[in-house]
Design a protein around this motif. Sequence first.
Motif, PDB file in Angstrom:
ATOM      1  N   CYS B 166       0.821  -1.217   0.000  1.00 24.44           N
ATOM      2  CA  CYS B 166       0.000   0.000   0.000  1.00 24.44           C
ATOM      3  C   CYS B 166       0.850   1.260   0.000  1.00 24.44           C
ATOM      4  O   CYS B 166       0.388   2.325  -0.399  1.00 24.44           O
ATOM      5  N   GLY B 167       2.089   1.149   0.486  1.00 25.00           N
ATOM      6  CA  GLY B 167       2.975   2.308   0.492  1.00 25.00           C
ATOM      7  C   GLY B 167       2.943   3.132   1.768  1.00 25.00           C
ATOM      8  O   GLY B 167       3.606   4.164   1.862  1.00 25.00           O
ATOM      9  N   ALA B 168       2.181   2.677   2.775  1.00 25.81           N
ATOM     10  CA  ALA B 168       2.100   3.441   4.025  1.00 25.81           C
ATOM     11  C   ALA B 168       3.458   3.528   4.713  1.00 25.81           C
ATOM     12  O   ALA B 168       3.757   4.525   5.384  1.00 25.81           O
ATOM     13  N   CYS B 169       4.290   2.502   4.539  1.00 32.15           N
ATOM     14  CA  CYS B 169       5.618   2.504   5.165  1.00 32.15           C
ATOM     15  C   CYS B 169       6.459   3.657   4.621  1.00 32.15           C
ATOM     16  O   CYS B 169       7.104   4.386   5.381  1.00 32.15           O
ATOM     17  N   VAL B 170       6.396   3.831   3.303  1.00 26.97           N
ATOM     18  CA  VAL B 170       7.147   4.924   2.678  1.00 26.97           C
ATOM     19  C   VAL B 170       6.584   6.265   3.144  1.00 26.97           C
ATOM     20  O   VAL B 170       7.319   7.188   3.488  1.00 26.97           O
ATOM     21  N   SER B 177      11.623   6.016   3.106  1.00 28.79           N
ATOM     22  CA  SER B 177      12.372   4.804   2.781  1.00 28.79           C
ATOM     23  C   SER B 177      11.405   3.660   2.490  1.00 28.79           C
ATOM     24  O   SER B 177      10.365   3.540   3.133  1.00 28.79           O
ATOM     25  N   ALA B 178      11.773   2.826   1.525  1.00 32.75           N
ATOM     26  CA  ALA B 178      10.906   1.705   1.148  1.00 32.75           C
ATOM     27  C   ALA B 178      11.416   0.397   1.741  1.00 32.75           C
ATOM     28  O   ALA B 178      11.034  -0.681   1.300  1.00 32.75           O
ATOM     29  N   MET B 179      12.277   0.482   2.756  1.00 30.86           N
ATOM     30  CA  MET B 179      12.954  -0.731   3.202  1.00 30.86           C
ATOM     31  C   MET B 179      12.017  -1.755   3.819  1.00 30.86           C
ATOM     32  O   MET B 179      12.269  -2.947   3.732  1.00 30.86           O
ATOM     33  N   LEU B 180      10.930  -1.325   4.453  1.00 28.76           N
ATOM     34  CA  LEU B 180      10.014  -2.321   5.030  1.00 28.76           C
ATOM     35  C   LEU B 180       9.364  -3.122   3.913  1.00 28.76           C
ATOM     36  O   LEU B 180       9.297  -4.354   3.978  1.00 28.76           O
ATOM     37  N   PHE B 181       8.904  -2.440   2.888  1.00 29.12           N
ATOM     38  CA  PHE B 181       8.288  -3.120   1.731  1.00 29.12           C
ATOM     39  C   PHE B 181       9.277  -4.086   1.088  1.00 29.12           C
ATOM     40  O   PHE B 181       8.987  -5.271   0.898  1.00 29.12           O
ATOM     41  N   GLN B 221      13.485   4.070  12.905  1.00 29.79           N
ATOM     42  CA  GLN B 221      12.514   4.685  13.821  1.00 29.79           C
ATOM     43  C   GLN B 221      11.273   3.826  13.964  1.00 29.79           C
ATOM     44  O   GLN B 221      10.466   4.049  14.849  1.00 29.79           O
ATOM     45  N   TYR B 222      11.072   2.916  13.031  1.00 29.72           N
ATOM     46  CA  TYR B 222       9.993   1.929  13.076  1.00 29.72           C
ATOM     47  C   TYR B 222       8.599   2.535  12.970  1.00 29.72           C
ATOM     48  O   TYR B 222       7.615   1.937  13.380  1.00 29.72           O
ATOM     49  N   GLU B 223       8.497   3.745  12.396  1.00 25.65           N
ATOM     50  CA  GLU B 223       7.179   4.312  12.114  1.00 25.65           C
ATOM     51  C   GLU B 223       6.446   3.452  11.083  1.00 25.65           C
ATOM     52  O   GLU B 223       5.228   3.351  11.093  1.00 25.65           O
ATOM     53  N   CYS B 224       7.225   2.850  10.175  1.00 23.94           N
ATOM     54  CA  CYS B 224       6.643   2.012   9.121  1.00 23.94           C
ATOM     55  C   CYS B 224       5.880   0.844   9.729  1.00 23.94           C
ATOM     56  O   CYS B 224       4.742   0.557   9.370  1.00 23.94           O
ATOM     57  N   GLU B 225       6.530   0.209  10.703  1.00 20.77           N
ATOM     58  CA  GLU B 225       5.922  -0.943  11.366  1.00 20.77           C
ATOM     59  C   GLU B 225       4.647  -0.516  12.098  1.00 20.77           C
ATOM     60  O   GLU B 225       3.657  -1.249  12.130  1.00 20.77           O
ATOM     61  N   CYS B 228       1.826  -0.038   9.476  1.00 20.07           N
ATOM     62  CA  CYS B 228       1.600  -1.086   8.471  1.00 20.07           C
ATOM     63  C   CYS B 228       0.277  -1.791   8.723  1.00 20.07           C
ATOM     64  O   CYS B 228       0.048  -2.323   9.802  1.00 20.07           O
ATOM     65  N   PRO B 229      -0.628  -1.800   7.727  1.00 22.51           N
ATOM     66  CA  PRO B 229      -1.918  -2.460   7.943  1.00 22.51           C
ATOM     67  C   PRO B 229      -1.789  -3.971   8.109  1.00 22.51           C
ATOM     68  O   PRO B 229      -2.713  -4.620   8.570  1.00 22.51           O
ATOM     69  N   LYS B 230      -0.655  -4.526   7.728  1.00 16.91           N
ATOM     70  CA  LYS B 230      -0.479  -5.980   7.815  1.00 16.91           C
ATOM     71  C   LYS B 230       0.524  -6.375   8.891  1.00 16.91           C
ATOM     72  O   LYS B 230       0.902  -7.547   8.991  1.00 16.91           O
ATOM     73  N   GLY B 231       0.990  -5.419   9.660  1.00 17.46           N
ATOM     74  CA  GLY B 231       1.889  -5.742  10.768  1.00 17.46           C
ATOM     75  C   GLY B 231       3.217  -6.336  10.332  1.00 17.46           C
ATOM     76  O   GLY B 231       3.788  -7.181  11.032  1.00 17.46           O
ATOM     77  N   ILE B 232       3.727  -5.934   9.170  1.00 20.40           N
ATOM     78  CA  ILE B 232       5.059  -6.406   8.737  1.00 20.40           C
ATOM     79  C   ILE B 232       6.077  -5.911   9.764  1.00 20.40           C
ATOM     80  O   ILE B 232       6.084  -4.735  10.119  1.00 20.40           O
ATOM     81  N   ARG B 233       6.928  -6.821  10.218  1.00 18.96           N
ATOM     82  CA  ARG B 233       7.827  -6.472  11.319  1.00 18.96           C
ATOM     83  C   ARG B 233       9.140  -5.879  10.815  1.00 18.96           C
ATOM     84  O   ARG B 233       9.641  -6.262   9.765  1.00 18.96           O
ATOM     85  N   LYS B 234       9.713  -4.988  11.660  1.00 19.66           N
ATOM     86  CA  LYS B 234      10.970  -4.329  11.308  1.00 19.66           C
ATOM     87  C   LYS B 234      12.113  -5.310  11.176  1.00 19.66           C
ATOM     88  O   LYS B 234      13.078  -5.054  10.471  1.00 19.66           O
ATOM     89  N   ASP B 235      12.020  -6.483  11.850  1.00 19.55           N
ATOM     90  CA  ASP B 235      13.193  -7.364  11.772  1.00 19.55           C
ATOM     91  C   ASP B 235      13.354  -7.999  10.390  1.00 19.55           C
ATOM     92  O   ASP B 235      14.404  -8.542  10.093  1.00 19.55           O
TER      93      ASP B 235
END
Lengths: 226, 261
Positions: B166-170, B177-181, B221-225, B228-235
Amino acid sequence: MIVKRLFTTSVGRKTIVAITGILLILFIIAHMLGNWNMFLGPDAMNSYAQALHDLGGLLWVARIGLLVVFVLHVFFTIQLNIENKMARPVPYYKKEYIKASLSSRTMVLSGLVVFSFVVYHLLHYTFGVIQPETYKGNLTDSMGRPDVYSMVIFSFRNPLISLSYIIAMLLLAMHLDHAFQSAFQTLGFANKRNFPKLIQFSRAFAIFVFLGYSVIPLSVLLGIIN
Amino acid sequence: MKITLYIWRQSGPNDEGKFVRYDVEKVSPHWSFLELLDVLNNQLIEKGEEPVAFEHDCREGICGSCGFMINGVAHGRQYAPEGRTTVCQLHMFRFKDGDELYLEPFRAKAFPVLKDLMVDRSAFDKIIEAGGYITVHAGNAPDGNTILIQKDIANEAMNAAECIGCGACVASCKNASAMLFVSAKISHLGLLPQGQPERKRRAQRMIAKMDELGFGNCTNQYECEAVCPKGIRKDFIGRMNRDFLFSVNTETESKDFVGAI
């Protein structure tokens, strides 16, 4: 190829920042342990300082190594930060943070304050430009060694110097609060099980460093060491 | 209840945008946020004005089409205390009578605004094209369960594969940053046996593409996590970094693999 990828890609440069950060943390720990010689009296402190000086060539290897690590850390964080600013050319009218800690949002500020403090600190204690009257090169103890112990006490008796030192340590601690866990996350050591502990440990380490360094100017001001 | 919206209106990618105030009366708490915009758009059409452009498709929180900022947070995550929400699954009972809400499109250099609240997220497709797949022979589908996968690994791969892009992480990252995606996509394939042959090349190419497209660099900073509507984890980001770092020698190996099939 390895080197090129480390120095050009996002993940590669983040890794350099993380590894140099961990090396700087090791230096911070070693420096703090060295400082604690102040509590063992003038002889311990001055012989420790003399021993470091007697390393000769090795000392210069360490100094240059530390300088390289420091420059890499600062250079790549600034470079990455400029790219980060460019990645969002139109800012948000409204932006709220849900999770980001204060320390994580002020890394550049705390980093720059620590950087200027390091410059000041070197001018003060290593080169003797600030407060030359109490510089170790101008003081000698009973065994003819540079009297580092007295230099530290004379300078910290000035409340302004002590206060600026403690404030710098506070910002260093804030930097470390985010930096410590961040380095391990970047290097891929953090997982969902150890992460809460890593965050707590990072905070505890930052407080430990703050207290470990600030205890010396405080002890001088309170007359515990004189 | 009455809701006041300040919506970013921009007629095209190269036009200047601005916030326009709209008051919507008689809002039902049962509406979803997108239904609020539907009602507003009906009113605008009746008045002969241009309706607000926003993206949507499934409206059940699984497609990843919708998403914009509500009062500075992607998907209005701050109004959903249980977390994991998309705008289409955010309902009006979360809001109070008289609330003033600023709706802004996701902002990133790599996500140019197309119109109003719509952004072009094809940068994500380009990252997937760079390596977010497994290369297989075309032909009959293999029999089910021919490759046995340990349950906990299958679960973890699914945790990463939940990403709907969805792009919410970015949008929520202060560095865009798109690193979570990217890490979710690298991890879900990298965990499964089918993803192993191209695992290292995948990490290299997807990260190179991500950098090229002008996304920022993660500062943990883990704002992406958090949004995230799907709970994708920072690790998964740490996992991606490891895949990338330990892949530094294998470019030639990967080429050989592709040449061999």
